[in-house]
Write a protein that holds these residues in place. Structure first.
Motif, short mmCIF file in Angstrom:
data_model
loop_
_atom_site.label_atom_id
_atom_site.label_comp_id
_atom_site.label_asym_id
_atom_site.label_seq_id
_atom_site.Cartn_x
_atom_site.Cartn_y
_atom_site.Cartn_z
N GLY A 280 -30.92 19.83 -58.65
CA GLY A 280 -30.06 18.99 -57.82
C GLY A 280 -30.56 18.99 -56.38
O GLY A 280 -30.43 20.00 -55.67
N ALA A 281 -31.13 17.89 -55.94
CA ALA A 281 -31.69 17.78 -54.59
C ALA A 281 -30.90 16.81 -53.73
O ALA A 281 -31.33 16.46 -52.63
N ILE A 282 -29.74 16.36 -54.25
CA ILE A 282 -28.87 15.43 -53.53
C ILE A 282 -27.45 16.01 -53.54
O ILE A 282 -26.90 16.29 -54.60
N ASP A 283 -26.86 16.16 -52.35
CA ASP A 283 -25.51 16.68 -52.21
C ASP A 283 -24.50 15.57 -52.50
O ASP A 283 -24.50 14.55 -51.82
N VAL A 284 -23.65 15.77 -53.51
CA VAL A 284 -22.67 14.73 -53.85
C VAL A 284 -21.33 14.96 -53.15
O VAL A 284 -20.39 14.18 -53.32
N ALA A 285 -21.23 16.02 -52.37
CA ALA A 285 -19.97 16.33 -51.66
C ALA A 285 -20.01 15.87 -50.22
O ALA A 285 -19.18 16.26 -49.41
N SER A 286 -21.00 15.03 -49.88
CA SER A 286 -21.14 14.56 -48.51
C SER A 286 -21.56 13.09 -48.51
O SER A 286 -22.33 12.66 -49.38
N ASN A 287 -21.07 12.34 -47.54
CA ASN A 287 -21.48 10.94 -47.39
C ASN A 287 -22.78 10.79 -46.61
O ASN A 287 -23.31 9.69 -46.47
N THR A 288 -23.29 11.90 -46.10
CA THR A 288 -24.55 11.86 -45.37
C THR A 288 -25.70 11.63 -46.36
O THR A 288 -25.82 12.36 -47.34
N ILE A 289 -26.50 10.62 -46.09
CA ILE A 289 -27.62 10.33 -46.98
C ILE A 289 -28.81 11.19 -46.57
O ILE A 289 -29.23 11.18 -45.41
N GLN A 324 -20.48 2.89 -53.31
CA GLN A 324 -21.73 2.39 -53.91
C GLN A 324 -22.87 2.40 -52.90
O GLN A 324 -24.00 2.73 -53.24
N GLN A 325 -22.55 2.08 -51.65
CA GLN A 325 -23.59 2.04 -50.61
C GLN A 325 -24.21 3.42 -50.40
O GLN A 325 -25.44 3.57 -50.32
N VAL A 326 -23.35 4.44 -50.30
CA VAL A 326 -23.85 5.81 -50.11
C VAL A 326 -24.65 6.27 -51.33
O VAL A 326 -25.72 6.85 -51.19
N ALA A 327 -24.12 5.98 -52.52
CA ALA A 327 -24.82 6.39 -53.75
C ALA A 327 -26.21 5.75 -53.83
O ALA A 327 -27.19 6.43 -54.19
N ARG A 328 -26.30 4.47 -53.50
CA ARG A 328 -27.61 3.80 -53.54
C ARG A 328 -28.57 4.45 -52.55
O ARG A 328 -29.75 4.66 -52.85
N GLY A 329 -28.07 4.76 -51.36
CA GLY A 329 -28.91 5.41 -50.36
C GLY A 329 -29.42 6.76 -50.83
O GLY A 329 -30.59 7.12 -50.61
N LYS A 330 -28.56 7.49 -51.51
CA LYS A 330 -28.94 8.81 -52.01
C LYS A 330 -29.96 8.70 -53.15
O LYS A 330 -30.89 9.52 -53.24
N LEU A 331 -29.81 7.70 -54.01
CA LEU A 331 -30.80 7.49 -55.08
C LEU A 331 -32.17 7.16 -54.48
O LEU A 331 -33.20 7.67 -54.95
N ASN A 332 -32.17 6.32 -53.45
CA ASN A 332 -33.44 5.96 -52.80
C ASN A 332 -34.09 7.20 -52.16
O ASN A 332 -35.31 7.37 -52.23
N ALA A 333 -33.27 8.05 -51.56
CA ALA A 333 -33.79 9.28 -50.94
C ALA A 333 -34.38 10.21 -51.99
O ALA A 333 -35.43 10.84 -51.77
N LEU A 334 -33.71 10.29 -53.15
CA LEU A 334 -34.19 11.15 -54.23
C LEU A 334 -35.59 10.74 -54.69
O LEU A 334 -36.50 11.57 -54.80
N THR A 335 -35.75 9.45 -54.95
CA THR A 335 -37.05 9.00 -55.47
C THR A 335 -38.13 9.08 -54.39
O THR A 335 -39.28 9.44 -54.67
#
Length: 349
Positions: A280-289, A324-335
């Motif tokens: 897990g390299a993405i924090d799901v408890a924060s809106n910070t991307i 959805q906006q935050v989730a998309r940003g986090k997916l982009n950061a992951l890849t």
């Protein structure tokens, strides 16, 4: 549709849920009721699944899922389809030993009359040639998300659920699912039970499967009850230490866990050396991307304890409570973060 064999180094994926569109259910809310009914609901779920898949593909994920668009909750939607579970007869129980919820009651022998998610999995399979992952609740976490008025034994009920899950998993495999993941957040709470019967029940749930199997163990969604609990855990979160030795010897192929912005000592991964690890390299408890570099830093640290060909960058947990906006940003950061480390590994060889 035949799937591509997963060949990418550091294949990326989500741990589970993604936000639902506002026209299907209330956004950023767990257990949110559906806004559609009947045939409209079925069509709406499929539309949401397609959009969720598109978000994953646009972000460049290697392993895709349904984003859990077709279920209201990762445990209760499965329970709804079982005999012996009464949703009219509800009780308030403490879930994961930390927050209260109104849950259904087991009133008789539990059984599965028909497949629960197989049609949805077939639909996802038709949409893509990519490797697909499907999540099911684990036996122990199912037991912890209801009130048992029949078996009066968490262990007995867990074994019954394990058999039912195995039936479902075999049909999901036949529908073309490449990786079946069992969500077991309860493994981070009930340590004696995990080692006494929890891992054994998980092994029963995967019995006879030829596809890859995963167990997802996290510290929960980014909801207040979970973040409050985390604040009581001190400077080091060593819960994984309790289950990892036995999981390392188990038949589970992949272990999915929480790393970024957590206090989990990364050296605990040494206890599962040899297993594939969904880090897990993405924090799901924060809106910070996260920045790609932050993701890369987590992955580099994990690579000290996980061989590169066994490391699967992922999110800490599901992202249903996020926008959805935050989730998309986090997916982009992951890849993007995984791509940085891939390049580093390529130049160092």
């Amino acid at each position: 549709m035949k799937t591509n064999i997963l060949k990418a180094l550091l294949p990326t994926s989500t741990a589970g849920s993604l936000p639902k569109p506002a026209w299907l259910a209330q956004p950023e809310t767990l257990w949110s009721p559906w806004k559609l009914q009947g045939d409209e609901l079925i069509a709406g779920k499929h539309d949401a699944l397609r959009l969720s898949l598109q978000d994953q593909q646009q972000a460049g994920l290697d392993i895709v899922s349904d984003g859990e668009q077709t279920r209201q909750h990762f445990v209760t939607t499965f329970l709804e389809h079982l005999n012996g579970v009464d949703f009219e007869q509800r009780k308030t129980v403490k879930i994961r030993d930390r927050y209260e919820a109104s849950v259904p009651t087991v009133v008789g022998p539990v059984s599965r009359q028909k497949p629960v998610f197989v049609d949805d999995a077939k639909f996802l399979r038709q949409q893509t040639k990519q490797t697909i992952k499907w999540a099911l609740p684990g036996p122990m976490t199912m037991v912890d998300t209801l009130y048992d008025d029949h078996y009066k034994s968490r262990e007995k009920l867990a074994w019954e659920f394990a058999k039912i899950l195995n039936e479902e998993a075999k049909e999901l495999e036949a529908a073309g699912v490449d990786i079946i993941q069992f969500d077991e957040p309860a493994f981070n709470v009930f340590f004696d039970e995990v080692n006494d019967w929890g891992i054994a029940c998980l092994e029963r749930a995967i019995e006879g499967l030829k596809c890859e199997t995963a167990v997802h163990i996290c510290y929960g969604y980014g909801i207040k009850a979970n973040t409050d609990w985390k604040n009581t855990l001190g400077s080091e979160w060593r819960q994984y230490e309790q289950a990892f030795p036995k999981l390392q010897k188990s038949n589970i192929d992949i272990i999915s866990l929480e790393c970024h912005n957590s206090r989990v000592p990364m050296e605990l991964l040494e206890l599962i050396r040899g297993k594939k690890v969904m880090v897990g390299a993405i924090d799901v408890a924060s809106n910070t991307i996260e920045t790609p570099e932050e993701v890369a830093k987590t992955l580099r640290e994990a690579l000290k304890y996980v061989d590169a060909d066994k490391l699967y960058p992922s999110t800490n947990c599901g992202m249903a409570p996020l926008s959805q906006q935050v989730a998309r940003g986090k997916l982009n950061a992951l890849t993007a973060g995984a791509a940085i480390v891939r390049r580093e590994l390529a130049t160092s060889n």
